[in-house]
Design a protein around this motif. Structure first.
Motif, PDB file in Angstrom:
ATOM      1  N   SER A 205       0.804  -1.349  -0.131  1.00 24.39           N
ATOM      2  CA  SER A 205      -0.077  -0.060  -0.021  1.00 24.39           C
ATOM      3  C   SER A 205       0.673   1.200   0.106  1.00 24.39           C
ATOM      4  N   LEU A 206       0.701   2.023  -1.070  1.00 25.73           N
ATOM      5  CA  LEU A 206       1.344   3.372  -1.131  1.00 25.73           C
ATOM      6  C   LEU A 206       0.503   4.501  -1.412  1.00 25.73           C
ATOM      7  N   VAL A 207      -0.532   4.495  -0.741  1.00 28.89           N
ATOM      8  CA  VAL A 207      -1.598   5.460  -0.801  1.00 28.89           C
ATOM      9  C   VAL A 207      -1.093   6.918  -0.256  1.00 28.89           C
ATOM     10  N   ASN A 208      -1.666   7.967  -0.976  1.00 22.51           N
ATOM     11  CA  ASN A 208      -1.367   9.091  -0.447  1.00 22.51           C
ATOM     12  C   ASN A 208       0.159   9.483  -0.344  1.00 22.51           C
ATOM     13  N   ASN A 209       0.827   9.256  -1.472  1.00 18.56           N
ATOM     14  CA  ASN A 209       2.248   9.677  -1.748  1.00 18.56           C
ATOM     15  C   ASN A 209       2.243  10.803  -2.568  1.00 18.56           C
ATOM     16  N   LYS A 210       3.506  10.797  -3.244  1.00 17.33           N
ATOM     17  CA  LYS A 210       3.668  11.770  -4.147  1.00 17.33           C
ATOM     18  C   LYS A 210       4.293  11.429  -5.531  1.00 17.33           C
ATOM     19  N   ILE A 211       3.637  10.287  -6.121  1.00 14.03           N
ATOM     20  CA  ILE A 211       3.797   9.410  -6.910  1.00 14.03           C
ATOM     21  C   ILE A 211       3.151   9.796  -8.277  1.00 14.03           C
ATOM     22  N   THR A 212       3.816  10.063  -9.283  1.00 10.24           N
ATOM     23  CA  THR A 212       3.431  10.634 -10.325  1.00 10.24           C
ATOM     24  C   THR A 212       3.485   9.875 -11.771  1.00 10.24           C
ATOM     25  N   TYR A 213       3.393  10.205 -12.888  1.00 13.92           N
ATOM     26  CA  TYR A 213       3.712   9.196 -14.105  1.00 13.92           C
ATOM     27  C   TYR A 213       5.084   9.134 -14.464  1.00 13.92           C
ATOM     28  N   GLU A 214       5.793   9.799 -13.898  1.00 12.08           N
ATOM     29  CA  GLU A 214       7.473   9.451 -14.053  1.00 12.08           C
ATOM     30  C   GLU A 214       7.584   8.130 -13.517  1.00 12.08           C
ATOM     31  N   SER A 215       6.925   7.691 -12.668  1.00  6.27           N
ATOM     32  CA  SER A 215       7.088   6.280 -11.940  1.00  6.27           C
ATOM     33  C   SER A 215       6.492   5.108 -12.728  1.00  6.27           C
ATOM     34  N   THR A 216       5.959   5.457 -14.105  1.00  5.91           N
ATOM     35  CA  THR A 216       5.245   4.585 -14.796  1.00  5.91           C
ATOM     36  C   THR A 216       6.272   3.364 -14.969  1.00  5.91           C
ATOM     37  N   TYR A 217       7.285   3.623 -15.705  1.00  2.90           N
ATOM     38  CA  TYR A 217       8.286   2.490 -16.181  1.00  2.90           C
ATOM     39  C   TYR A 217       8.402   1.558 -15.284  1.00  2.90           C
ATOM     40  N   SER A 218       8.946   2.061 -13.995  1.00  2.00           N
ATOM     41  CA  SER A 218       9.315   1.084 -12.969  1.00  2.00           C
ATOM     42  C   SER A 218       8.559   0.263 -12.541  1.00  2.00           C
ATOM     43  N   ILE A 219       7.122   0.904 -11.965  1.00  2.00           N
ATOM     44  CA  ILE A 219       6.159   0.412 -11.752  1.00  2.00           C
ATOM     45  C   ILE A 219       5.561  -0.976 -12.491  1.00  2.00           C
ATOM     46  N   CYS A 220       5.555  -0.478 -13.839  1.00  2.00           N
ATOM     47  CA  CYS A 220       4.957  -1.544 -15.002  1.00  2.00           C
ATOM     48  C   CYS A 220       5.887  -2.417 -15.218  1.00  2.00           C
ATOM     49  N   ASN A 221       7.277  -2.152 -15.178  1.00  2.00           N
ATOM     50  CA  ASN A 221       8.153  -3.255 -15.477  1.00  2.00           C
ATOM     51  C   ASN A 221       8.265  -4.323 -14.437  1.00  2.00           C
ATOM     52  N   TYR A 222       8.087  -4.019 -13.080  1.00  2.00           N
ATOM     53  CA  TYR A 222       7.799  -5.062 -12.003  1.00  2.00           C
ATOM     54  C   TYR A 222       6.580  -5.830 -12.292  1.00  2.00           C
ATOM     55  N   PHE A 223       5.486  -5.047 -12.504  1.00  2.00           N
ATOM     56  CA  PHE A 223       4.221  -6.018 -12.576  1.00  2.00           C
ATOM     57  C   PHE A 223       4.076  -6.940 -13.811  1.00  2.00           C
ATOM     58  N   SER A 224       4.982  -6.558 -14.989  1.00  2.61           N
ATOM     59  CA  SER A 224       4.916  -7.039 -16.114  1.00  2.61           C
ATOM     60  C   SER A 224       5.747  -8.510 -15.777  1.00  2.61           C
ATOM     61  N   SER A 225       6.512  -9.087 -14.999  1.00  2.00           N
ATOM     62  CA  SER A 225       6.915 -10.230 -14.721  1.00  2.00           C
ATOM     63  C   SER A 225       6.338 -11.089 -14.020  1.00  2.00           C
ATOM     64  N   CYS A 226       6.297 -12.453 -14.636  1.00  2.00           N
ATOM     65  CA  CYS A 226       5.375 -13.436 -14.402  1.00  2.00           C
ATOM     66  C   CYS A 226       5.810 -13.968 -12.875  1.00  2.00           C
ATOM     67  N   LYS A 227       7.081 -13.392 -12.256  1.00  2.00           N
ATOM     68  CA  LYS A 227       7.498 -13.536 -11.002  1.00  2.00           C
ATOM     69  C   LYS A 227       7.252 -12.789  -9.903  1.00  2.00           C
ATOM     70  N   ALA A 228       6.302 -11.667 -10.328  1.00  2.00           N
ATOM     71  CA  ALA A 228       6.136 -10.576  -9.375  1.00  2.00           C
ATOM     72  C   ALA A 228       5.130 -11.345  -8.382  1.00  2.00           C
ATOM     73  N   SER A 229       5.126 -11.004  -7.011  1.00  2.00           N
ATOM     74  CA  SER A 229       4.421 -12.005  -6.093  1.00  2.00           C
ATOM     75  C   SER A 229       3.244 -10.970  -5.483  1.00  2.00           C
ATOM     76  N   ILE A 230       3.206  -9.818  -5.791  1.00  2.00           N
ATOM     77  CA  ILE A 230       2.179  -8.700  -5.064  1.00  2.00           C
ATOM     78  C   ILE A 230       0.843  -9.065  -5.903  1.00  2.00           C
ATOM     79  N   SER A 231      -0.111  -9.574  -4.753  1.00  2.00           N
ATOM     80  CA  SER A 231      -1.436  -9.696  -5.405  1.00  2.00           C
ATOM     81  C   SER A 231      -2.350  -8.849  -5.079  1.00  2.00           C
ATOM     82  N   THR A 232      -2.077  -7.628  -4.045  1.00  2.00           N
ATOM     83  CA  THR A 232      -2.963  -6.517  -3.760  1.00  2.00           C
ATOM     84  C   THR A 232      -1.946  -5.250  -3.832  1.00  2.00           C
ATOM     85  N   PHE A 233      -2.376  -4.411  -4.516  1.00  2.00           N
ATOM     86  CA  PHE A 233      -1.631  -3.289  -4.761  1.00  2.00           C
ATOM     87  C   PHE A 233      -2.694  -1.948  -4.423  1.00  2.00           C
ATOM     88  N   MET A 234      -2.068  -1.001  -3.706  1.00  2.00           N
ATOM     89  CA  MET A 234      -3.044   0.122  -3.380  1.00  2.00           C
ATOM     90  C   MET A 234      -2.421   1.409  -3.714  1.00  2.00           C
TER      91      MET A 234
END
Length: 357
Positions: A205-234
């Motif tokens: 859970s990363l609710v109510n921070n200062k995350i903008t579109y600039e973080s898109t690549y890193s976030i999506c790069n992680y979730f594109s992996s078949c080995k990503a373990s996170i099942s709930t993302f806030m």
């Protein structure tokens, strides 16, 4: 909670004397150090306490040592001290006192006045000294000086890694309202991906921070992996989804609002593309309320994708269970067949032997 009157508090202390049946302590009554210490004198005689929640009191560094000395031998599984007047010095004292604690599963230290120094102490206890070997839930939100640089990220990643001794790890992490910006967020997800084999994080859970579109690549790069373990993302209440500072400001130019809507759509579309590349773990995501029509459409596509993944996973689990059941049945049949084959051979030899006589 409401504060206790002096008379009621005195009666409560008397009632708790020699009580050994209480298992859960939940006190949010704006009590000060002296009052909490007095209560815990009584709780110290009870070895069955497994939950301690003294959030939102006037509890300070001065009360940490006497209170938790009384609880030194208890097998506490859940400890929550959110919203008190405790800083790094108090946390250092607390961690030292809980060194013998092997049963702790959840530690909630949100809304305090702690920094990376507390994170450093916690990392040392978990990684180097094998304290809290069963810790699975870490709630450390609303500490604005906590995640400020790369060193803090490395410490958090170290805390998240699986422990060789207990083969467990932190699976639930809350870092809401910690002033996490794009640099910290991007580096954090890059590190999650780098150590993806060593981390079994399920809820983030990363609710109510200062995350903008600039973080898109890193976030999506992680979730594109078949080995990503996170099942709930806030990730609700971040500029990446909500234009918190600008959407309702009458002085904003129209094109700024349009640009922000476009960036949100692009993030959601990129996130959907990432899921389609092989993610099999994500089951729920909280973007918060979305008003933009294009964003809403992209959000629904992600929701549909997650539902399809859950259904597919459920079918796969069901097939796996049926396959195991069939294997057991085949094993029993095979075993019975071997027995019959043995008996047949035995009786054949017996009859053959008797004919020789």
């Amino acid at each position: 909670g409401n504060s206790f009157s002096n008379d009621f508090f005195h009666e409560l202390v008397i009632a708790l004397e020699d009580n050994k049946s209480i298992q859960n302590i939940d006190i949010s009554a704006f009590l000060n150090d002296e009052e909490i210490i007095e209560l815990f004198k009584q709780f110290s005689k009870n070895p069955n306490i497994s939950v301690i929640d003294i959030s939102n009191n006037s509890f300070s560094n001065l009360g940490v040592s006497p209170v938790f000395k009384y609880m030194y031998d208890n097998n506490v599984r859940i400890l929550r001290i959110d919203g008190n007047n405790i800083n790094d010095e108090g946390m250092k004292e607390l961690f030292q006192l809980r060194k013998t604690q092997k049963s702790l599963i959840e530690l909630s230290i949100s809304n305090l006045d702690i920094t990376d120094k507390s994170l450093q102490i916690l990392e040392k206890l978990i990684v180097e000294e094998n304290i809290f070997p069963n810790l699975k839930i870490l709630k450390i939100s609303n500490n604005k000086e906590l995640m400020k640089d790369d060193m803090a990220i490395k410490r958090m990643i170290s805390i998240l890694k699986k422990r060789r001794s207990s083969k467990t790890s932190v699976r639930h992490l809350e870092l809401n309202s910690c002033m996490i910006d794009d640099t910290i967020c991007g580096n954090f997800f890059d590190m999650l991906l780098k150590h993806i084999e060593e981390i079994d994080l399920r809820i983030l859970s990363l609710v109510n921070n200062k995350i903008t579109y600039e973080s898109t690549y890193s976030i999506c790069n992680y979730f594109s992996s078949c080995k990503a373990s996170i099942s709930t993302f806030m990730i609700a209440s971040n500029p990446i989804i909500h234009n918190i500072n600008n959407s309702y400001n009458r002085n904003n130019k129209l094109n700024e609002v349009i640009d922000n809507d476009c960036s949100r759509v692009l993030f959601l579309e990129n996130f959907l593309d990432a899921l389609n590349k092989g993610n099999i773990s994500l089951e729920a995501i909280d973007f918060g309320p979305i008003s933009c029509k294009e964003c809403y459409s992209a959000k629904n596509k992600i929701k549909l994708k997650l539902n399809q993944s859950i259904e597919s996973k459920s079918k796969a689990d069901s097939n796996s269970i049926n396959m195991k059941a069939n294997q057991k049945t085949d094993a029993v049949i095979s075993s019975n067949f071997n027995i019959f084959a043995y008996l047949r051979k035995y009786f054949t030899l017996f009859i053959s032997g008797s004919s020789l006589i």
